[in-house]
Design a protein around this motif. Sequence first.
Motif, PDB file in Angstrom:
ATOM      1  N   VAL A 268       0.842  -1.197   0.000  1.00  0.00           N
ATOM      2  CA  VAL A 268       0.000   0.000   0.000  1.00  0.00           C
ATOM      3  C   VAL A 268       0.878   1.250   0.000  1.00  0.00           C
ATOM      4  O   VAL A 268       0.640   2.208  -0.734  1.00  0.00           O
ATOM      5  N   MET A 269       1.935   1.216   0.805  1.00  0.00           N
ATOM      6  CA  MET A 269       2.820   2.380   0.862  1.00  0.00           C
ATOM      7  C   MET A 269       3.463   2.641  -0.489  1.00  0.00           C
ATOM      8  O   MET A 269       3.586   3.785  -0.914  1.00  0.00           O
ATOM      9  N   LEU A 270       3.891   1.567  -1.169  1.00  0.00           N
ATOM     10  CA  LEU A 270       4.487   1.766  -2.490  1.00  0.00           C
ATOM     11  C   LEU A 270       3.457   2.351  -3.448  1.00  0.00           C
ATOM     12  O   LEU A 270       3.764   3.247  -4.238  1.00  0.00           O
ATOM     13  N   SER A 277       0.894   0.088  -8.864  1.00  0.00           N
ATOM     14  CA  SER A 277      -0.554  -0.122  -8.692  1.00  0.00           C
ATOM     15  C   SER A 277      -0.837  -1.561  -8.330  1.00  0.00           C
ATOM     16  O   SER A 277      -1.556  -2.253  -9.023  1.00  0.00           O
ATOM     17  N   PHE A 278      -0.250  -2.006  -7.218  1.00  0.00           N
ATOM     18  CA  PHE A 278      -0.496  -3.377  -6.794  1.00  0.00           C
ATOM     19  C   PHE A 278      -1.987  -3.633  -6.593  1.00  0.00           C
ATOM     20  O   PHE A 278      -2.496  -4.680  -6.924  1.00  0.00           O
ATOM     21  N   PHE A 279      -2.651  -2.659  -6.001  1.00  0.00           N
ATOM     22  CA  PHE A 279      -4.041  -2.889  -5.628  1.00  0.00           C
ATOM     23  C   PHE A 279      -5.007  -1.971  -6.377  1.00  0.00           C
ATOM     24  O   PHE A 279      -6.138  -1.778  -5.949  1.00  0.00           O
ATOM     25  N   LEU A 280      -4.558  -1.374  -7.462  1.00  0.00           N
ATOM     26  CA  LEU A 280      -5.417  -0.429  -8.165  1.00  0.00           C
ATOM     27  C   LEU A 280      -5.646  -0.882  -9.591  1.00  0.00           C
ATOM     28  O   LEU A 280      -4.737  -1.406 -10.233  1.00  0.00           O
ATOM     29  N   ASN A 281      -6.835  -0.701 -10.072  1.00  0.00           N
ATOM     30  CA  ASN A 281      -7.105  -1.026 -11.459  1.00  0.00           C
ATOM     31  C   ASN A 281      -8.265  -0.202 -11.979  1.00  0.00           C
ATOM     32  O   ASN A 281      -9.372  -0.310 -11.475  1.00  0.00           O
ATOM     33  N   GLU A 282      -8.018   0.613 -12.985  1.00  0.00           N
ATOM     34  CA  GLU A 282      -9.066   1.347 -13.669  1.00  0.00           C
ATOM     35  C   GLU A 282     -10.069   1.960 -12.710  1.00  0.00           C
ATOM     36  O   GLU A 282     -11.253   1.668 -12.729  1.00  0.00           O
ATOM     37  N   ILE A 283      -9.540   2.791 -11.823  1.00  0.00           N
ATOM     38  CA  ILE A 283     -10.391   3.384 -10.805  1.00  0.00           C
ATOM     39  C   ILE A 283     -10.975   4.699 -11.316  1.00  0.00           C
ATOM     40  O   ILE A 283     -10.284   5.464 -11.987  1.00  0.00           O
TER      41      ILE A 283
END
Lengths: 618, 188
Positions: A268-270, A277-283
């Motif tokens: 999350v910090m990165l 975008s480890f945890f993000l996609n087309e937001i």
Amino acid sequence: MADTTILEKDLHGAHAHGEHGHDDHDHHGDRYQSAFIDNYMFSMDHKTIAKQFLITGMFWAIIGAAMSIIFRLQLGFPGADMSWLQPLLGGWINIDPATGTGTLSQEFYYALVTMHGTIIVFFVLTAGLSGTFSNLLIPLQIGARDMASPLMNMLSYWFFFLSGLVMFISLFLNTGPFSGGWTAYPPLSELPQASDGSKAGATMWIMSLVLFVVSVLLGGINYITTVLNMRTKGMSMFRLPLTIWAFLVTAIIGLLSFPVLASGFFMVMLDRTLGTSFFLNEIYIADTALTERVGGSAILYQHLFWFLGHPEVYIIILPAMGIVSEVLATHARKPIFGYKAMVFSILAIAFLSFIVWAHHMFMTGMNPFISNIFVIFTLIIAVPSAVKVFNWIATVWGGAVRFNSAMLFSLGFVSMFISGGLTGIFLGNAAIDIQQHDTYFVVAHFHIVMGVAAFFGMYAGVYHWFPRMYGRFMNEFLGKLHFWGTMIGAYCVFGPMHYLGMAGVPRRYYSFETFNAFSEFDAMNQFITIAAIITFFFQILFVVNFFYSIYKGKKQTEMNPWEATTLEWTAPIHAGHGNWEGAIPHVHRWPYDLSRYEDREFIPQTEPLKEGEKDGGH
Amino acid sequence: MATSTVKKIHPKKFALWIGLTSIVMFFAAFTSAYIVRKSQGDWADFALPAEFFYSTAAILGSSILLHASYKAFASEKLALFKTFLVSGFVLGLAFVVLQYQGWLSLNEVEIFIHTNQHSSFIFMITGFHVAHVLGGIAALLFAMVYAFLPRYQATTPRRLLRLEIIFTYWHFVDVLWIYLFIFFMVQQ
Ligand code: HEM
Ligand SMILES: [Cu+2]
């Protein structure tokens, strides 16, 4: 180095030189006699560190509970004037210039819910519970002068303190503390533009929890090392009180699961800082697509989080279970029923707790066949849990029960654990969870089985071991009042929530005003809020009793006031650093020789077995 | 005697092993996340930089040298001990430098930490690993200070233990790298 001194003295005193070379500069055996005075603050005495954990935990408990009262006011009395809270909350209360009515800021409502969860789960029920009692009891009950590394132990507390400090400061941020829920799911925990709380508040939340993980790991390494390596002569694993088994297994679970949480936080910090975008996609945020942040998976975060999250709930409940086992046996004057079954069910629960995490994710679009596997493992946890409940009841059954505060809270624990465990079985079925997920049913479930039950375990422990900590007793009348107020209050608060949940009332909503469907629950919500306020005041009663008793409580005159069998009561009333003045006592029997002999009501662990006598528990 | 306080393994060494377990869990989490994410497709493949191969040799070599230095210290051959210690330390530093060079040559072909999911994982995991190696470097520095200070010239059980703890940690970050390296290779 100071942290070996204690161990060495023990070895030199009680035994011949061990074969594992110690060395030249370790002969300051008496130094810790005076440590009590010089080092009250940065103390390395496990008993002092235990008190530091407890009192810091109490501080956070008051803050966390007060927050819940504020958001309960919003839920019970939406639209009521809250301008009287403005002196405390300042800008978080919006005053309507026309009418002068104050309303709770919606953003701050979410911050309150988030902080409440984080504070209670981590600071109070993890650090305050396991930190306090592991520290107090491990050395005393296994017969050691201190932890394996008192220095690391002290660091563990100060990292916890620092973690709390960061969180505390975040409460005063301009944009408010983190508000994305105690589970910190992305994107709320990652994108500053997602909400006010996702700005500096989220950064500080993550920093605080990383410090917290360091504290847990430092503490856990110590607890495990101490239990496995520093038991006194004769203290075999199956002569350990169940408290120690519980603390040991808790520490092992923590050591295996907290790093996984930390690795999730690290990602999350990165994502927050380096543009990954480890945890993000087309937001989409406020109608703008974040086109450059693609390819990640928010569900991946949930896996990492719940791989800790589920074991975490057992990190919270196992110490309470250990404490309750000990208190029930001692005050029912009966040996614990099925000692080995208790040990093995602790181990089974610990093992299973690692393979059920996805029951928090049934609604994430997971493959239903995979859900099925998690349903089965989840329901299997009910087996060792039921074994424990059965054994507690069998332990008390027919005993000469002393109904003091510690005992009452232990009985209350068993009641809460049954009530909350039963609802867990509903939620554990993926098909039923489709309906119940993210409703007040879940809130009711985990508050009863974890929140209230773990608090009860903690209270039982405090009432029982208060003399061990302060050489005085807590006031029994206030203690019983505290118990009945809390017991009845907690059921009044969380009982009705089951109905709300079954009717589909979702959790984490600021207000239900806009939905006619839920208006019939207004009265119930008011009832819950009033019950919560009353229950809160019963907890203040406990705090008052606690501090009053430190100075004015009835003095402890006998070394072993509860006629317990365990080693912590063989040390002098105000034991200094090092615990025992002379040699460390040796152990000859299991810890539950209560009412097992015609001629003796109880036999302490230090008493040798008679000729031909078989040790209990084996 | 099984239940006596006289222990077979020193508590500090035991504590170290437990601490290492928790570090293992960190990397287990990272590499499982890698597998899970990769299995979801949309994964850009690229070759590992050549420097990672050299760095693997460097850290392996440093472990061997440090092991030799431990043996020398245990048998009180102090001059040999210092030689091996310093050369092991130098190879350890070389590892860090090579990793850094590896990152730079990835950057040269326009692969940065935020380029794609694959690169994010590679940079993150290797970076987190190097952070642990730097901890090991600090510990080796500490060992060297003791090795060269005139006060500490004889072999004592306590010093041997201290050395063993430091070297155990070093071998651990070495093995950890070998695991990660093989993991990356297999996943190519
Ligand atoms: C018989 C044993 C249990 C079963 C089968 C069980 C099952 C579940 C399930 C399936 C959920 C997810 C519900 C949802 O979000 O839709 C849940 C939530 C939860 N359970 Fe349990 N549970 C059990 C015991 C416990 C215990 C012993 C604790 C703590 C001591 C606990 C603490 C929690 C917490 C904290 C949550 C909610 C987390 C959140 O979403 O914020 N549970 N439980
Ligand atoms: Cu769970």
